[in-house]
Design a protein around this motif. Structure first.
Motif, PDB file in Angstrom:
ATOM      1  N   SER A 423       4.945   6.293  22.517  1.00 11.34           N
ATOM      2  CA  SER A 423       4.788   4.965  22.616  1.00 11.34           C
ATOM      3  C   SER A 423       3.640   4.680  23.414  1.00 11.34           C
ATOM      4  N   ALA A 424       2.920   5.223  23.894  1.00 11.57           N
ATOM      5  CA  ALA A 424       1.770   4.850  24.524  1.00 11.57           C
ATOM      6  C   ALA A 424       0.574   4.252  23.567  1.00 11.57           C
ATOM      7  N   ASP A 438      -4.044  14.299  20.396  1.00 10.67           N
ATOM      8  CA  ASP A 438      -3.986  15.745  20.419  1.00 10.67           C
ATOM      9  C   ASP A 438      -2.793  16.378  19.803  1.00 10.67           C
ATOM     10  N   GLU A 439      -2.971  17.400  19.082  1.00  6.98           N
ATOM     11  CA  GLU A 439      -1.894  18.061  18.306  1.00  6.98           C
ATOM     12  C   GLU A 439      -1.387  17.311  17.477  1.00  6.98           C
ATOM     13  N   GLU A 440      -2.169  16.651  16.454  1.00  9.87           N
ATOM     14  CA  GLU A 440      -1.984  15.891  15.569  1.00  9.87           C
ATOM     15  C   GLU A 440      -0.594  16.221  14.683  1.00  9.87           C
ATOM     16  N   HIS A 441      -0.475  17.457  14.302  1.00  7.55           N
ATOM     17  CA  HIS A 441       0.711  17.966  13.320  1.00  7.55           C
ATOM     18  C   HIS A 441       2.031  17.738  14.321  1.00  7.55           C
ATOM     19  N   GLU A 442       2.164  17.552  15.401  1.00  7.82           N
ATOM     20  CA  GLU A 442       3.386  17.762  16.043  1.00  7.82           C
ATOM     21  C   GLU A 442       4.473  16.604  15.704  1.00  7.82           C
ATOM     22  N   HIS A 443       5.572  16.999  15.498  1.00  9.45           N
ATOM     23  CA  HIS A 443       6.729  16.016  14.924  1.00  9.45           C
ATOM     24  C   HIS A 443       7.138  15.225  16.010  1.00  9.45           C
ATOM     25  N   ALA A 444       6.923  15.523  17.531  1.00  6.72           N
ATOM     26  CA  ALA A 444       7.348  14.590  18.499  1.00  6.72           C
ATOM     27  C   ALA A 444       6.560  13.017  18.220  1.00  6.72           C
ATOM     28  N   TYR A 445       5.625  13.075  17.538  1.00  5.12           N
ATOM     29  CA  TYR A 445       4.815  11.814  17.126  1.00  5.12           C
ATOM     30  C   TYR A 445       5.547  10.815  16.465  1.00  5.12           C
ATOM     31  N   LYS A 446       6.758  11.220  16.019  1.00  3.80           N
ATOM     32  CA  LYS A 446       7.859  10.471  14.857  1.00  3.80           C
ATOM     33  C   LYS A 446       8.891   9.948  16.103  1.00  3.80           C
ATOM     34  N   GLN A 447       9.132   8.723  16.075  1.00  5.18           N
ATOM     35  CA  GLN A 447      10.514   8.282  16.592  1.00  5.18           C
ATOM     36  C   GLN A 447      11.592   8.497  15.942  1.00  5.18           C
ATOM     37  N   GLU A 448      12.670   9.154  16.455  1.00  7.98           N
ATOM     38  CA  GLU A 448      13.959   9.392  15.742  1.00  7.98           C
ATOM     39  C   GLU A 448      15.023   8.559  15.890  1.00  7.98           C
ATOM     40  N   SER A 449      14.714   7.154  16.458  1.00  8.34           N
ATOM     41  CA  SER A 449      15.379   6.181  16.443  1.00  8.34           C
ATOM     42  C   SER A 449      14.902   4.978  16.179  1.00  8.34           C
ATOM     43  N   LEU A 454       5.825   6.419  13.123  1.00  7.24           N
ATOM     44  CA  LEU A 454       5.239   7.656  13.247  1.00  7.24           C
ATOM     45  C   LEU A 454       3.786   7.159  14.033  1.00  7.24           C
ATOM     46  N   ALA A 455       3.670   7.709  15.417  1.00  4.98           N
ATOM     47  CA  ALA A 455       2.589   7.405  16.131  1.00  4.98           C
ATOM     48  C   ALA A 455       1.113   7.453  15.651  1.00  4.98           C
ATOM     49  N   THR A 456       1.076   8.660  14.781  1.00  2.00           N
ATOM     50  CA  THR A 456      -0.201   8.745  14.443  1.00  2.00           C
ATOM     51  C   THR A 456      -0.428   7.866  12.980  1.00  2.00           C
ATOM     52  N   ALA A 457       0.342   7.378  12.164  1.00  2.83           N
ATOM     53  CA  ALA A 457      -0.095   6.415  11.433  1.00  2.83           C
ATOM     54  C   ALA A 457      -0.141   4.783  12.097  1.00  2.83           C
ATOM     55  N   VAL A 848      11.308   5.627   7.152  1.00  6.35           N
ATOM     56  CA  VAL A 848      10.223   5.873   6.363  1.00  6.35           C
ATOM     57  C   VAL A 848       9.364   6.879   6.866  1.00  6.35           C
ATOM     58  N   GLU A 849       8.642   7.758   6.132  1.00  4.58           N
ATOM     59  CA  GLU A 849       7.807   8.870   6.701  1.00  4.58           C
ATOM     60  C   GLU A 849       8.578   9.672   7.689  1.00  4.58           C
ATOM     61  N   PRO A 850       9.674  10.165   6.957  1.00 10.11           N
ATOM     62  CA  PRO A 850      10.591  11.131   7.787  1.00 10.11           C
ATOM     63  C   PRO A 850      10.052  12.509   8.181  1.00 10.11           C
ATOM     64  N   MET A 851      10.292  12.922   9.348  1.00 11.52           N
ATOM     65  CA  MET A 851       9.818  14.084   9.838  1.00 11.52           C
ATOM     66  C   MET A 851      11.254  15.234   9.692  1.00 11.52           C
ATOM     67  N   ASP A 852      12.325  14.469  10.213  1.00 10.10           N
ATOM     68  CA  ASP A 852      13.817  15.274  10.272  1.00 10.10           C
ATOM     69  C   ASP A 852      14.175  15.413   8.906  1.00 10.10           C
ATOM     70  N   MET A 853      14.342  16.274   8.073  1.00 10.41           N
ATOM     71  CA  MET A 853      15.043  16.418   6.785  1.00 10.41           C
ATOM     72  C   MET A 853      16.363  16.874   7.065  1.00 10.41           C
TER      73      MET A 853
END
Ligand SMILES: [Zn+2]
Ligand SMILES: [Zn+2]
Length: 854
Positions: A423-424, A438-449, A454-457, A848-853
């Motif tokens: 959220s920063a 940092d660690e661009e690939h991490e799924h924590a960048y997606k908010q699941e609510s 997706l913070a990277t986007a 949209v742009e899901p990480m959790d399938m």
């Protein structure tokens, strides 16, 4: 593509509904300007703005982001100004009632970013605006009491027969005609020395209401967190001989004399709380001491791991090349996006630090995103050492007050570097120059609510708008990002191919569990693993054992009938936790003591199967009795600060072996760790998720990267039942590109990102049939819209039961939308949302742009 049969939302009953084309920037100054206000109300159909006239007195003060009170049908509601127009709609307009806060909550740039988020993630603008407003100013209900027009006509003397009413009326006048009800009650009670009940005051207010002189107004506002101030004292009057004054008072008023002496010794003010309150008050009355309000900032504690050298290191050639590109772009004020594929221990953090220094040198601010701030204490420590107080920390573990203060420090430019979790990315930085992910690939960048961004986007979009630099780093970039970088799709590829000081990669040995006999106490370790651990213990070096499952045993099964104990609310087996001796569901709060008898066959032979971190720790302790073993997983770090404590203790050498889940996979940089053992590399490899192989590769590479980061060479041992799987073979060779090339082929063949854009639709309901029916309804709607099963520019899969078919008591069905581009996908999702506006008890999640399938 149309939306046949869709019911469009209609205009509300209040002001005048705006079409998006009318929305413009701030056009203040003209008498003909009208404000467009986004109403703060939960109902979906009011997520658009309405036009209001601006009272002449307010024209100078109303701006984008102003919080205002507006008439809306019979109600008065709170809203935010989101635009201005000079075109009056062809109906009679109402005026907005009042400005609630002088300080606007967001500016035009933040508003535009929120609009973008709402568009891309198909959420309401109101939800997206929450992301860009200061944390803690969430709205709560409040009631005010206001003098009516009739009330303004009468004289106070006319109320002389009712002293309490008269007093309230007087108080209301002195506060401008309107006051918060709770404040009003308090003030009246104060004047009565607390001898007056709340209901007595309310009765008096009611009396005034009956006479039509005042009215109650309800609204939603008032922050829960806000500025905090404290009272401070200082001596007043230049040139007085304070020592003499103190001397005179020391006989009669000792404590007053003490206060004066304390203030004389202090260079600055002293908080009144630290002095004698009554003495300060007495001195203030005598004009000797002045008491004033001072703003205090709640500075959050932060994790740190020992001492960090604040000095910049001279960059290597590869680091220098990346920094050169960053500096040129910053200097030219040009937008640039770089993916840094840097192997583990290649010095990515130093690149981030120096890139940010370059931005600072150009007078620009920076945002650094890390997946989870509590898990990266070493990195935060390095940033703090380099940037000191110009660093602000933003993450969810802060108190509302701390976050509010950090947010404000950033907004005022007092802190120009923000480090935080996803959220920063919405931090109110001025003149943003660089965003580091940092660690661009991490799924924590997606908010699941909701809003499911997706913070990277968002980062990519924000730097594009600010002509800033995006620096995304990873040892294992997401396949999507790497593909875009290879195809110059708005992202350039840079590499840090070598470890610092040319340290070799630790050799990775694969241990084939299909042929290996497992041994040791409990039988979870291969011979080679046991020998390697014993070897480290002998040399006084440290070992990390990785297993991505917490708990003791991962399932509990009756050995007589094979019945596995499951959570009644979720379709998962229960995990046995030895601490507390209960079986727990890892998806909900359900837990249960272990039964004596099988509920299915009444057999006695209940067995614990599968391996969790708790059991591994137990086995290792029994195997190596002299060794000290620490464990790190969600169970051991639930207490705030526990994670850092465990790491610090391990870093000091207080444990020989650290057993942990993926928490230990990142951010850990310890010189004495020379062995990393992966106990079961297959966990997660066969989950029904198109990213399963990618996650396995990433995790193995990250964990292996923890070994041999300093002078001592490291070694990695991987136990697996799938030694030939490409994710494991390529991780063994530290070969990201080989993995990528195999993975991208599978993605292209099966039509997954980066070749399509995805939206995952989940239909959940306590009633299984209702969930399925709503999913079927969605299917029909999509077909009506010209969207078909596996066919066309936008297509769908499903509906099918979700892999987690039941979760927290609700049955779940899934549909997957695939589209060739984001615009088509967004339009389809939005059309479907409108068509399916009423789904009864079924909740539909549009991701949209899901990480959790799952
Ligand atoms: Zn049984
Ligand atoms: Zn459960």
């Amino acid at each position: 593509m149309g939306a046949a049969g869709c019911s469009r939302p209609t205009a509300g009953e209040g002001g005048t509904l705006n079409s998006p084309s009318q929305q413009q920037g701030n056009l203040l100054g003209s008498d003909e300007t009208y404000a467009q206000v986004l109403i703060d109300r939960a109902a979906r159909d009011v997520d658009r703005s309405f036009t209001y006239k601006i009272p002449p007195l307010l024209t100078e003060r109303i701006t984008i982001g102003s919080r205002v009170l507006v008439p809306f049908g019979p109600q008065k509601l709170v809203g935010d100004v989101v635009g201005f127009t000079d075109q009056a709609p062809p109906v009679k307009l109402k005026s907005l009632i009042k400005l609630l806060d002088e300080q606007p909550l967001f500016d035009i740039e933040q508003l535009d970013l929120a609009r973008w988020v709402a568009q891309r993630y198909c959420c309401r603008l109101r939800e997206a605006l929450r992301l860009v407003t200061p944390p803690g100013v969430s709205r709560s209900r409040f009631t005010t009491v206001a003098v009516t027009d009739e009330g303004r006509q009468i004289e106070l003397a006319q109320l002389s027969g009712a002293p309490r009413q008269s007093q309230i009326f007087d108080l209301l006048h002195s506060s401008g005609g309107e006051e918060n009800l709770d404040n009003l009650v308090q003030r009246v009670q104060q004047t009565a020395d607390g001898k007056l009940s709340r209901s007595a005051v309310l009765a008096a207010v009611h009396g005034l209401e009956e006479k039509g002189l005042v009215e109650r107004r309800r609204g939603l506002t008032r922050p829960t967190a806000g500025r905090r101030t404290q009272q401070v004292a200082q001596l007043c009057g230049e040139g007085r001989d304070w020592a003499e004054v103190a001397e005179q008072l020391s006989a009669s008023a000792t404590r007053q004399a003490e206060v004066i002496r304390a203030l004389m010794e202090s260079d600055s003010v002293i908080p009144v709380a630290k002095l004698s309150r009554s003495a300060v008050a007495a001195l203030a009355d005598k004009g000797i001491v002045r008491v004033s309000e001072q703003r205090i900032y709640r500075i959050p504690d932060e994790p740190g791991l020992g001492n960090v050298d604040p000095e910049a290191l001279p960059p290597t050639a590869a680091q220098g090349a990346i920094l050169q590109r960053v500096k040129q772009a910053l200097h030219a004020g040009r937008h640039e996006a770089l993916l840094v594929h840097g192997v583990t221990a290649s010095g990515k953090t130093e690149v981030y630090l120096q890139a940010i220094e370059a931005a600072q040198a150009e007078g620009r601010s920076a945002i650094v995103l890390v997946p989870e701030i509590a898990l990266t204490p070493q990195m935060v420590g390095r940033f703090r050492a380099r940037f000191g107080d110009s660093l602000a920390l933003l993450h969810s573990a802060l108190s509302a007050g701390e976050r509010y203060d950090e947010w404000e420090r950033v907004g005022r430019g007092e802190a120009d570097i923000v480090i935080g979790a996803r959220s920063a990315i919405f931090a109110p930085c001025r003149n943003l120059g660089i965003v580091v992910v940092d660690e661009e690939h991490e799924h924590a960048y997606k908010q699941e609510s909701a809003p499911r961004y997706l913070a990277t986007a968002v980062a990519a979009e924000r730097v594009r708008r600010s002509n800033a630099v995006l620096l995304m780093g990873s040892a294992t970039p997401s396949v999507e990002a790497y593909w875009r970088a290879c195809h110059e799709d708005g992202l350039s590829l840079t590499t840090l191919p070598e470890r610092i000081d040319s340290r070799p990669f630790p050799p990775v040995q694969i241990i084939d569990l299909r042929t290996e006999t497992l041994m040791g106490k409990g039988g979870s370790f291969s011979q080679m693993m046991l020998e390697a651990i014993a070897d480290r213990l002998e040399r006084g070096e440290q070992t990390i054992l990785f297993l991505n499952r917490r708990g003791f045993s991962t399932f509990v099964m009756c050995r007589d009938c094979g019945d596995v104990l499951r959570c009644p609310d979720c379709t998962v087996s229960l995990t046995y936790h030895h601490a507390g001796r209960r079986m727990r569901c890892h998806h909900c709060d359900y837990s249960l003591p272990v039964p004596d008898l099988c509920s299915n066959c009444e057999g006695y032979d209940i067995g614990f199967h599968g391996l969790g971190t708790e059991r591994v720790t137990d086995q290792i302790e029994r195997e190596f009795e002299a060794a000290t073993v620490a464990r790190m997983d969600r169970d051991t770090v639930s207490r705030k600060g526990a994670h850092g404590d465990i790491l610090r203790s391990f870093a000091r050498g207080e444990a020989d072996i650290l057993v942990g889940t993926q928490m230990i996979a990142k951010g850990l940089d310890l010189a004495n760790v020379t062995l990393v053992g992966v106990l079961n590399a297959d966990v997660g490899l066969h989950t029904p998720d198109f990213r399963a192989a990618e996650r396995t590769f990433q995790l193995l590479t990250q964990v292996a990267g923890r070994a041999g980061r300093a002078e001592k060479p490291g070694e990695v041992l991987v136990q697996t039942y799938n030694p030939d799987h490409y994710a494991i073979v390529t991780a063994q060779k530290h070969d990201y590109v080989a993995f990528y090339e195999l993975e991208i082929r599978a993605r292209r063949h099966n039509l997954y990102p980066p070749f399509v854009e995805l939206a995952n639709l989940v239909f959940q309901d306590e009633d299984e049939e209702d969930a399925l029916n709503t999913a079927r309804q969605a299917e029909v709607c999509l077909q009506d819209m010209g969207v078909f099963f596996k066919k066309g520019e936008v297509q769908f899969l499903g509906p099918a039961p979700a892999p987690l078919h039941k979760l927290r008591g609700r049955y779940r069905y899934q549909m997957l939308l695939k589209a060739t581009d984001m615009e088509h996908l967004n339009q389809t999702v939005r059309d479907l949302m409108e068509t399916l506006a009423d789904t009864g008890s079924t909740q539909v999640v549009y991701d949209v742009e899901p990480m959790d399938m799952m």
